[in-house]
Design a protein around this motif. Structure first.
Motif, mmCIF file in Angstrom:
data_model
loop_
_atom_site.group_PDB
_atom_site.id
_atom_site.type_symbol
_atom_site.label_atom_id
_atom_site.label_comp_id
_atom_site.label_asym_id
_atom_site.label_seq_id
_atom_site.Cartn_x
_atom_site.Cartn_y
_atom_site.Cartn_z
ATOM 1 N N LEU A 30 0.825 -1.204 0.000
ATOM 2 C CA LEU A 30 0.000 0.000 0.000
ATOM 3 C C LEU A 30 0.859 1.253 0.000
ATOM 4 C CD1 LEU A 30 -2.874 1.298 0.319
ATOM 5 C CD2 LEU A 30 -2.446 1.230 2.793
ATOM 6 N N GLY A 31 0.665 2.101 -1.000
ATOM 7 C CA GLY A 31 1.302 3.409 -1.018
ATOM 8 C C GLY A 31 0.332 4.462 -0.516
ATOM 9 N N ILE A 32 0.819 5.412 0.249
ATOM 10 C CA ILE A 32 -0.014 6.497 0.770
ATOM 11 C C ILE A 32 0.463 7.802 0.153
ATOM 12 C CG2 ILE A 32 -0.839 7.707 2.811
ATOM 13 C CD1 ILE A 32 -0.305 5.252 4.451
ATOM 14 N N VAL A 33 -0.468 8.531 -0.455
ATOM 15 C CA VAL A 33 -0.148 9.806 -1.086
ATOM 16 C C VAL A 33 -1.122 10.873 -0.607
ATOM 17 C CG1 VAL A 33 0.927 8.810 -3.131
ATOM 18 C CG2 VAL A 33 -1.549 9.201 -3.102
ATOM 19 N N GLY A 34 -0.703 12.102 -0.747
ATOM 20 C CA GLY A 34 -1.519 13.247 -0.341
ATOM 21 C C GLY A 34 -0.607 14.422 -0.069
ATOM 22 N N ALA A 35 -1.186 15.601 0.008
ATOM 23 C CA ALA A 35 -0.394 16.806 0.247
ATOM 24 C C ALA A 35 0.254 16.753 1.629
ATOM 25 C CB ALA A 35 -1.289 18.039 0.125
ATOM 26 N N ASN A 36 1.306 17.540 1.803
ATOM 27 C CA ASN A 36 1.949 17.624 3.108
ATOM 28 C C ASN A 36 0.943 18.105 4.155
ATOM 29 O OD1 ASN A 36 4.420 16.828 2.074
ATOM 30 N ND2 ASN A 36 5.120 18.925 1.705
ATOM 31 N N GLY A 37 0.992 17.477 5.326
ATOM 32 C CA GLY A 37 0.107 17.896 6.409
ATOM 33 C C GLY A 37 -1.247 17.236 6.420
ATOM 34 N N THR A 38 -1.483 16.281 5.518
ATOM 35 C CA THR A 38 -2.800 15.631 5.462
ATOM 36 C C THR A 38 -2.908 14.430 6.400
ATOM 37 O OG1 THR A 38 -2.052 14.362 3.532
ATOM 38 C CG2 THR A 38 -3.320 16.375 3.112
ATOM 39 N N GLY A 39 -1.800 14.028 7.032
ATOM 40 C CA GLY A 39 -1.885 12.963 8.012
ATOM 41 C C GLY A 39 -1.231 11.654 7.600
ATOM 42 N N LYS A 40 -0.420 11.653 6.547
ATOM 43 C CA LYS A 40 0.201 10.410 6.088
ATOM 44 C C LYS A 40 1.110 9.818 7.164
ATOM 45 C CE LYS A 40 2.183 12.253 2.474
ATOM 46 N NZ LYS A 40 1.795 13.668 2.711
ATOM 47 N N SER A 41 2.045 10.619 7.644
ATOM 48 C CA SER A 41 2.975 10.128 8.667
ATOM 49 C C SER A 41 2.251 9.839 9.970
ATOM 50 C CB SER A 41 4.096 11.143 8.897
ATOM 51 O OG SER A 41 4.872 11.316 7.726
ATOM 52 N N SER A 42 1.256 10.632 10.289
ATOM 53 C CA SER A 42 0.501 10.412 11.527
ATOM 54 C C SER A 42 -0.232 9.077 11.487
ATOM 55 C CB SER A 42 -0.500 11.550 11.747
ATOM 56 O OG SER A 42 0.171 12.776 11.952
ATOM 57 N N LEU A 43 -0.658 8.668 10.300
ATOM 58 C CA LEU A 43 -1.319 7.372 10.175
ATOM 59 C C LEU A 43 -0.346 6.242 10.507
ATOM 60 C CD1 LEU A 43 -3.733 5.634 9.432
ATOM 61 C CD2 LEU A 43 -3.111 5.875 7.017
ATOM 62 N N LEU A 44 0.898 6.357 10.062
ATOM 63 C CA LEU A 44 1.889 5.344 10.412
ATOM 64 C C LEU A 44 2.150 5.340 11.915
ATOM 65 C CD1 LEU A 44 4.616 5.356 7.611
ATOM 66 C CD2 LEU A 44 2.385 4.259 7.673
ATOM 67 N N ARG A 45 2.214 6.516 12.505
ATOM 68 C CA ARG A 45 2.449 6.602 13.952
ATOM 69 C C ARG A 45 1.270 6.030 14.732
ATOM 70 N NH1 ARG A 45 3.407 12.694 14.889
ATOM 71 N NH2 ARG A 45 3.768 12.018 17.053
ATOM 72 N N LEU A 46 0.095 6.103 14.152
ATOM 73 C CA LEU A 46 -1.068 5.484 14.775
ATOM 74 C C LEU A 46 -0.932 3.966 14.761
ATOM 75 C CD1 LEU A 46 -4.096 5.891 15.806
ATOM 76 C CD2 LEU A 46 -4.730 5.462 13.439
ATOM 77 N N ILE A 47 -0.480 3.424 13.640
ATOM 78 C CA ILE A 47 -0.339 1.970 13.519
ATOM 79 C C ILE A 47 0.737 1.442 14.472
ATOM 80 C CG2 ILE A 47 0.289 0.102 11.938
ATOM 81 C CD1 ILE A 47 -0.934 1.818 9.682
ATOM 82 N N THR A 48 1.803 2.223 14.677
ATOM 83 C CA THR A 48 2.868 1.786 15.584
ATOM 84 C C THR A 48 2.467 1.935 17.052
ATOM 85 O OG1 THR A 48 3.928 3.967 15.680
ATOM 86 C CG2 THR A 48 4.627 2.454 13.917
ATOM 87 N N GLY A 49 1.392 2.655 17.321
ATOM 88 C CA GLY A 49 0.959 2.868 18.700
ATOM 89 C C GLY A 49 1.469 4.151 19.307
ATOM 90 N N GLU A 50 2.223 4.931 18.532
ATOM 91 C CA GLU A 50 2.731 6.205 19.045
ATOM 92 C C GLU A 50 1.602 7.222 19.204
ATOM 93 O OE1 GLU A 50 6.019 9.640 17.799
ATOM 94 O OE2 GLU A 50 5.972 7.714 16.738
ATOM 95 N N LEU A 51 0.601 7.167 18.330
ATOM 96 C CA LEU A 51 -0.592 7.995 18.445
ATOM 97 C C LEU A 51 -1.806 7.097 18.669
ATOM 98 C CD1 LEU A 51 -0.067 10.538 15.495
ATOM 99 C CD2 LEU A 51 0.406 10.902 17.920
ATOM 100 N N HIS A 52 -2.873 7.679 19.148
ATOM 101 C CA HIS A 52 -4.092 6.928 19.418
ATOM 102 C C HIS A 52 -5.280 7.626 18.757
ATOM 103 C CE1 HIS A 52 -2.009 4.371 22.304
ATOM 104 N NE2 HIS A 52 -1.424 5.480 22.754
ATOM 105 N N ALA A 53 -6.198 6.826 18.268
ATOM 106 C CA ALA A 53 -7.365 7.362 17.563
ATOM 107 C C ALA A 53 -8.326 8.028 18.534
ATOM 108 C CB ALA A 53 -8.068 6.241 16.813
ATOM 109 N N ASP A 54 -9.012 9.046 18.039
ATOM 110 C CA ASP A 54 -10.049 9.704 18.841
ATOM 111 C C ASP A 54 -11.369 8.961 18.742
ATOM 112 O OD1 ASP A 54 -9.002 12.653 19.724
ATOM 113 O OD2 ASP A 54 -8.077 11.995 17.865
ATOM 114 N N ALA A 55 -11.550 8.223 17.662
ATOM 115 C CA ALA A 55 -12.761 7.419 17.484
ATOM 116 C C ALA A 55 -12.427 6.282 16.535
ATOM 117 C CB ALA A 55 -13.901 8.274 16.920
ATOM 118 N N GLY A 56 -13.237 5.237 16.584
ATOM 119 C CA GLY A 56 -13.021 4.091 15.718
ATOM 120 C C GLY A 56 -12.102 3.071 16.360
ATOM 121 N N GLU A 57 -11.693 2.106 15.568
ATOM 122 C CA GLU A 57 -10.929 0.979 16.097
ATOM 123 C C GLU A 57 -9.835 0.555 15.135
ATOM 124 O OE1 GLU A 57 -11.824 -3.459 18.029
ATOM 125 O OE2 GLU A 57 -13.421 -2.310 17.024
#
Length: 248
Positions: A30-57
């Protein structure tokens, strides 16, 4: 498989992703694309557990091993080769336990540790570190230099080598092609095509995404849309003249 269900991610008070649902199958690229600041890196940090979701699972199989290329610049006096070997945590742990068992003269434990090392083909692991470093441009003598002796770009190559060294079922790479020359980029492309796990890749290199990825996630205006195919297929679908053949 990795599953995200109706996930909302907020960073610094701002919503980056809203109601994201995604299923990542084993061996999916899976490749992730989008403009800078749209949350691409933050999504990876969510998967690693460094960040946590506000909603969902977020659900990740308990037996999936995860490897992630660190984004900070490493430092230290250990050699480049030892730094990369640290990525293989089971091997390093067995090494430490072996030294302790030898100092204690525990014959039974020694036999058990040697069985574990044999099972992981431990004799081959240092050579794998050599191959990774060579592929990423480190000569034989350079592999024995300390991490502190390298420039920032070469230290990031060490982070990449350590991530590739880590036994994993899911590999997360955030802009791995930065600081790479063409020959090294082609080597990395070939390595990733042979990788047997699932891959999530962020990159601005369109040719690299085309060569490596079989699905794309496009993030725009807090929404993420999954497309079947590589980057060029994603562009075709998002163009005005596209049909639905790449829609997932």
């Amino acid at each position: 498989m990795l599953q995200l269900e109706h996930l909302t991610l907020r960073v610094g008070g701002n919503i980056l992703l809203s109601d994201l649902s995604l299923t990542l199958q084993p061996k999916m690229r899976l490749g992730i694309v989008g403009a800078n600041g749209t949350g691409k890196s933050s999504l990876l940090r969510l998967i690693t557990g460094e960040l946590h979701a506000d909603a969902g699972e977020l659900r990740l199989p308990a037996d999936w091993r995860l490897a992630y290329m660190a984004q900070h610049t490493p430092s230290g006096r250990q050699t480049a080769h030892d730094f990369v070997l640290d990525g293989h945590r089971p091997y390093r742990q067995a090494e430490a336990e072996l030294r302790e068992a030898e100092s204690n003269g525990n014959g039974q434990l020694l036999a058990e540790i040697h069985d574990r090392l044999d099972a992981m083909n431990a004799w081959r692991i240092p050579a794998q570190a050599n191959e990774l470093l060579h592929g990423l441009g480190f000569g034989g003598d350079e592999q024995h230099r300390s991490v502190d002796e390298f420039s920032g770009g070469w230290r990031m190559r060490l982070n990449l080598a350590q991530a590739l060294m880590t036994p994993s079922d899911l590999l997360l790479l955030d802009e791995p092609t930065n600081h790479l020359d063409l020959d090294t980029l082609l080597w990395l492309q070939d390595w990733l095509l042979r990788y047997q796990g699932a891959l999530i890749l962020i990159s601005h290199d369109r040719e690299f995404l085309d060569a490596v990825c079989d699905h794309m996630l496009h993030i725009e205006q807090k929404q993420a849309r999954l497309y079947r195919g590589n980057y060029s297929a994603c562009l075709l679908y998002t163009s005005d003249a596209a049909d639905d053949r790449y829609k997932v």
